[in-house]
Design an enzyme around this catalytic site. Structure first.
Site, PDB file in Angstrom:
ATOM      1  N   ASN A   7       0.881  -1.180   0.000  1.00  0.00           N
ATOM      2  CA  ASN A   7       0.000   0.000   0.000  1.00  0.00           C
ATOM      3  C   ASN A   7       0.916   1.227   0.000  1.00  0.00           C
ATOM      4  O   ASN A   7       1.457   1.600   1.038  1.00  0.00           O
ATOM      5  CB  ASN A   7      -0.881  -0.046   1.249  1.00  0.00           C
ATOM      6  CG  ASN A   7      -1.813   1.141   1.333  1.00  0.00           C
ATOM      7  OD1 ASN A   7      -1.771   2.052   0.501  1.00  0.00           O
ATOM      8  ND2 ASN A   7      -2.655   1.149   2.349  1.00  0.00           N
ATOM      9  N   ARG A  84      -2.813  -2.072  -3.095  1.00  0.00           N
ATOM     10  CA  ARG A  84      -4.008  -1.294  -2.783  1.00  0.00           C
ATOM     11  C   ARG A  84      -3.941   0.011  -3.591  1.00  0.00           C
ATOM     12  O   ARG A  84      -2.933   0.712  -3.566  1.00  0.00           O
ATOM     13  CB  ARG A  84      -4.039  -0.968  -1.301  1.00  0.00           C
ATOM     14  CG  ARG A  84      -5.299  -0.238  -0.915  1.00  0.00           C
ATOM     15  CD  ARG A  84      -5.032   0.909  -0.017  1.00  0.00           C
ATOM     16  NE  ARG A  84      -6.265   1.654   0.223  1.00  0.00           N
ATOM     17  CZ  ARG A  84      -6.297   2.754   0.946  1.00  0.00           C
ATOM     18  NH1 ARG A  84      -5.206   3.222   1.495  1.00  0.00           N
ATOM     19  NH2 ARG A  84      -7.421   3.403   1.089  1.00  0.00           N
ATOM     20  N   HIS A 172     -13.268   3.128   0.376  1.00  0.00           N
ATOM     21  CA  HIS A 172     -13.275   2.053   1.390  1.00  0.00           C
ATOM     22  C   HIS A 172     -13.956   0.802   0.841  1.00  0.00           C
ATOM     23  O   HIS A 172     -14.442  -0.034   1.622  1.00  0.00           O
ATOM     24  CB  HIS A 172     -14.063   2.452   2.660  1.00  0.00           C
ATOM     25  CG  HIS A 172     -13.464   3.556   3.468  1.00  0.00           C
ATOM     26  ND1 HIS A 172     -14.224   4.543   4.035  1.00  0.00           N
ATOM     27  CD2 HIS A 172     -12.194   3.828   3.821  1.00  0.00           C
ATOM     28  CE1 HIS A 172     -13.450   5.380   4.703  1.00  0.00           C
ATOM     29  NE2 HIS A 172     -12.203   4.967   4.574  1.00  0.00           N
ATOM     30  N   ARG A 233     -12.036  15.691   8.452  1.00  0.00           N
ATOM     31  CA  ARG A 233     -12.804  16.102   7.255  1.00  0.00           C
ATOM     32  C   ARG A 233     -14.233  16.479   7.640  1.00  0.00           C
ATOM     33  O   ARG A 233     -14.827  15.829   8.501  1.00  0.00           O
ATOM     34  CB  ARG A 233     -12.849  14.946   6.243  1.00  0.00           C
ATOM     35  CG  ARG A 233     -11.571  14.802   5.449  1.00  0.00           C
ATOM     36  CD  ARG A 233     -11.604  13.561   4.577  1.00  0.00           C
ATOM     37  NE  ARG A 233     -10.654  12.583   5.042  1.00  0.00           N
ATOM     38  CZ  ARG A 233     -10.622  11.308   4.657  1.00  0.00           C
ATOM     39  NH1 ARG A 233     -11.508  10.849   3.802  1.00  0.00           N
ATOM     40  NH2 ARG A 233      -9.717  10.493   5.134  1.00  0.00           N
ATOM     41  N   ILE A 324     -13.161   3.052  14.885  1.00  0.00           N
ATOM     42  CA  ILE A 324     -14.254   3.547  15.744  1.00  0.00           C
ATOM     43  C   ILE A 324     -15.392   2.520  15.798  1.00  0.00           C
ATOM     44  O   ILE A 324     -15.884   2.173  16.873  1.00  0.00           O
ATOM     45  CB  ILE A 324     -14.785   4.901  15.213  1.00  0.00           C
ATOM     46  CG1 ILE A 324     -13.672   5.956  15.248  1.00  0.00           C
ATOM     47  CG2 ILE A 324     -16.006   5.359  15.996  1.00  0.00           C
ATOM     48  CD1 ILE A 324     -14.017   7.281  14.574  1.00  0.00           C
ATOM     49  N   GLU A 326     -15.366  -0.655  15.410  1.00  0.00           N
ATOM     50  CA  GLU A 326     -15.038  -1.902  16.117  1.00  0.00           C
ATOM     51  C   GLU A 326     -14.862  -1.693  17.616  1.00  0.00           C
ATOM     52  O   GLU A 326     -14.942  -2.648  18.380  1.00  0.00           O
ATOM     53  CB  GLU A 326     -13.746  -2.497  15.541  1.00  0.00           C
ATOM     54  CG  GLU A 326     -13.910  -3.019  14.132  1.00  0.00           C
ATOM     55  CD  GLU A 326     -12.585  -3.338  13.455  1.00  0.00           C
ATOM     56  OE1 GLU A 326     -11.623  -3.730  14.144  1.00  0.00           O
ATOM     57  OE2 GLU A 326     -12.509  -3.185  12.220  1.00  0.00           O
ATOM     58  N   GLU A 378      -8.776  -5.391   5.176  1.00  0.00           N
ATOM     59  CA  GLU A 378      -8.625  -5.058   3.756  1.00  0.00           C
ATOM     60  C   GLU A 378      -7.444  -5.798   3.124  1.00  0.00           C
ATOM     61  O   GLU A 378      -7.509  -6.223   1.981  1.00  0.00           O
ATOM     62  CB  GLU A 378      -8.448  -3.542   3.609  1.00  0.00           C
ATOM     63  CG  GLU A 378      -9.716  -2.796   3.927  1.00  0.00           C
ATOM     64  CD  GLU A 378      -9.494  -1.344   4.317  1.00  0.00           C
ATOM     65  OE1 GLU A 378      -9.152  -1.090   5.486  1.00  0.00           O
ATOM     66  OE2 GLU A 378      -9.661  -0.477   3.453  1.00  0.00           O
TER      67      GLU A 378
HETATM   68  P1  AMP Z   1      -8.786   3.608  11.679  1.00  0.00           P
HETATM   69  O1  AMP Z   1      -8.648   4.765  10.712  1.00  0.00           O
HETATM   70  O2  AMP Z   1      -9.722   2.537  11.209  1.00  0.00           O
HETATM   71  O3  AMP Z   1      -7.466   3.065  12.160  1.00  0.00           O
HETATM   72  O4  AMP Z   1      -9.487   4.212  12.979  1.00  0.00           O
HETATM   73  C1  AMP Z   1      -8.930   5.277  13.718  1.00  0.00           C
HETATM   74  C2  AMP Z   1      -9.987   5.807  14.690  1.00  0.00           C
HETATM   75  O5  AMP Z   1     -10.427   4.745  15.551  1.00  0.00           O
HETATM   76  C3  AMP Z   1      -9.468   6.921  15.619  1.00  0.00           C
HETATM   77  O6  AMP Z   1     -10.401   7.965  15.681  1.00  0.00           O
HETATM   78  C4  AMP Z   1      -9.372   6.221  16.948  1.00  0.00           C
HETATM   79  O7  AMP Z   1      -9.558   7.112  18.003  1.00  0.00           O
HETATM   80  C5  AMP Z   1     -10.536   5.248  16.865  1.00  0.00           C
HETATM   81  N1  AMP Z   1     -10.416   4.217  17.889  1.00  0.00           N
HETATM   82  C6  AMP Z   1      -9.499   3.231  17.980  1.00  0.00           C
HETATM   83  N2  AMP Z   1      -9.686   2.531  19.129  1.00  0.00           N
HETATM   84  C7  AMP Z   1     -10.749   3.096  19.757  1.00  0.00           C
HETATM   85  C8  AMP Z   1     -11.439   2.845  20.984  1.00  0.00           C
HETATM   86  N3  AMP Z   1     -11.062   1.860  21.804  1.00  0.00           N
HETATM   87  N4  AMP Z   1     -12.487   3.642  21.303  1.00  0.00           N
HETATM   88  C9  AMP Z   1     -12.870   4.637  20.486  1.00  0.00           C
HETATM   89  N5  AMP Z   1     -12.264   4.932  19.323  1.00  0.00           N
HETATM   90  C10 AMP Z   1     -11.214   4.190  18.970  1.00  0.00           C
END
Ligand code: AMP
Length: 394
Positions: A7, A84, A172, A233, A324, A326, A378
């Site tokens: 990627n 990717r 995505h 954003r 977020i 998950e 992914e």
């Molecule tokens: P990603 O771009 O998929 O890696 O997601 C990043 C986002 O997931 C960020 O805003 C992180 O704050 C959020 N995130 C990761 N772990 C948690 C958690 N345990 N609780 C809330 N948000 C989380």
């Protein structure tokens, strides 16, 4: 089959070696700061590595990946490379890497300026470094190409679509495709039997409506700026706001671009952070900016989900994924409350456990629709697509 997944970003290269038989990641890592002072960090079966090195271009970065995989005794086991690529323009599925494909990716740089040039360069370098291996490009936009015209056209003169290809593309797609297939597997249904909304909520966020395994609408648009409120954003906004800021404050294109891409979203609303962990923690402690950011994020999310749900004949399940989706119990709970009109009945304990003890489901028994938490992967999907292609050309 062992697949190297690459990627290439504007100043980074992420990689993973994936065994598609047992779906395991054997090695993964990241080269950052390309063009400045390269930083390499990776792990594999023989151990970890982290160092700085002279890395003026993507070529030195991919060479370093090759050296690491040689030291990890993996290099000779890799049978194909999957790339990717954010924007696939006209392509509706993953495509074998050819010079024509690389030229096409370069020709649509303006569609995703931060990504496409780096992808084209990265693919070219990988072709040079791994000349004997089949290589496949997997596009974030491809899954959304099944959207009907009424969903992908904007309400501007049709000639802008015909002449300049201005339309909703969606992003995505690899994640939406992966988690929708996973949800079907978990629910023991065929994808053809299901109507799903997938909510990929990370630093960038988007939702897709999926009917019988195919995307029928999505919230991101011509670029990944459209739709939901994200980390930095703005998501959808009245374009007249930009005209107003130009007239009133003299903002030029670059200033406006920075405002809506880097200074808005959770960061702009809270005045605090783009990180949902910080936002939820500070909101619980009473920080007004964080409370506003969380409120707007979850309301707009529900509003967009409501909007694209009308593209489906019925809704069987809402699938949360991404950092977020998950992990954030609060975001899921608030969003499901906002969507009460659709009939969701949350099970608080299941939600607290991220669905870990209830077959990924976080709604109560008998709730229709269901809500689920399905971790995305992914890289695995890119590896699976690439393995299928590699087998077909063997
Ligand atoms: P990603 O771009 O998929 O890696 O997601 C990043 C986002 O997931 C960020 O805003 C992180 O704050 C959020 N995130 C990761 N772990 C948690 C958690 N345990 N609780 C809330 N948000 C989380």
């Amino acid at each position: 089959m062992r697949i190297l997944v690459l990627n290439c970003g504007s100043s980074s290269v992420k990689f993973a070696v994936i065994d598609t038989e047992n779906k395991e990641s054997l090695s993964s890592g990241l080269v950052e700061n390309i063009g400045v002072n390269g930083h390499f960090k990776a792990k594999g079966p023989e151990g970890k590595a982290e160092f700085h090195f002279d890395c003026p271009t993507h070529k030195e970065a991919v060479v370093e990946v090759q050296k690491f995989l040689t030291a990890q005794k993996l290099i000779n086991t890799i049978e194909a490379v999957g790339h990717r690529v954010v924007h696939g323009g006209k392509y509706i599925k993953s495509e074998p890497v050819t010079q024509e494909l690389i030229d096409y990716i370069r020709s649509i740089i303006l569609f995703a300026p931060q990504h496409e040039g780096a992808h084209a360069t990265g693919i070219e370098v990988a072709k040079e470094i791994f000349p004997g291996l089949p290589q496949l490009a997997v596009f974030d936009t491809a899954f959304h190409q099944t959207m009907p015209r009424k969903a992908f056209l904007y309400g501007i003169p049709y000639s802008y679509y015909e002449d300049l290809k201005i339309r909703r593309y969606g992003f995505h797609g690899t994640s939406h495709r992966y988690v929708s297939a996973e949800a079907a597997r978990i629910l023991n249904k065929k994808p053809e039997e299901l109507n799903l909304i997938t909510a990929h909520l990370g630093n960038g966020s988007s939702c897709s409506a999926i009917h019988a395994g195919k995307c029928v609408d999505t919230t991101m648009g011509f670029t990944p700026l459209d739709g939901l409120v994200m980390g930095t954003r703005s998501g959808s906004l009245d374009p007249a706001i930009l005209f107003f800021l130009n007239k009133k404050l003299g903002y030029d294109i670059d200033r406006l671009n920075k405002l809506v891409n880097k200074e808005s979203g959770l960061l702009g609303l809270s005045g605090l952070s783009n990180d949902m962990r910080t936002i939820t923690q500070k909101a619980a402690e009473g920080h007004t900016g964080a409370q506003i950011a969380l409120e707007v994020f979850c309301y707009k999310l529900a509003r967009e989900i409501g909007g694209i749900t009308m593209a489906l004949p019925r809704l069987d399940a809402l699938v949360f994924t991404g950092g977020i989706g998950e992990n954030s119990r609060v975001v899921r709970e608030t969003t499901l409350e906002n969507l009460a009109i659709l009939g969701f009945k949350i099970d608080h304990q299941r939600n607290e456990d991220n669905g870990a003890n209830s077959n990924h489901i976080i709604t109560a028994e008998g709730s229709t629709p269901l809500a689920m938490v399905v971790p995305t992967n992914e890289e695995l999907l890119i590896a699976l697509d690439t393995a299928e292609y590699a087998k077909s050309v063997k």
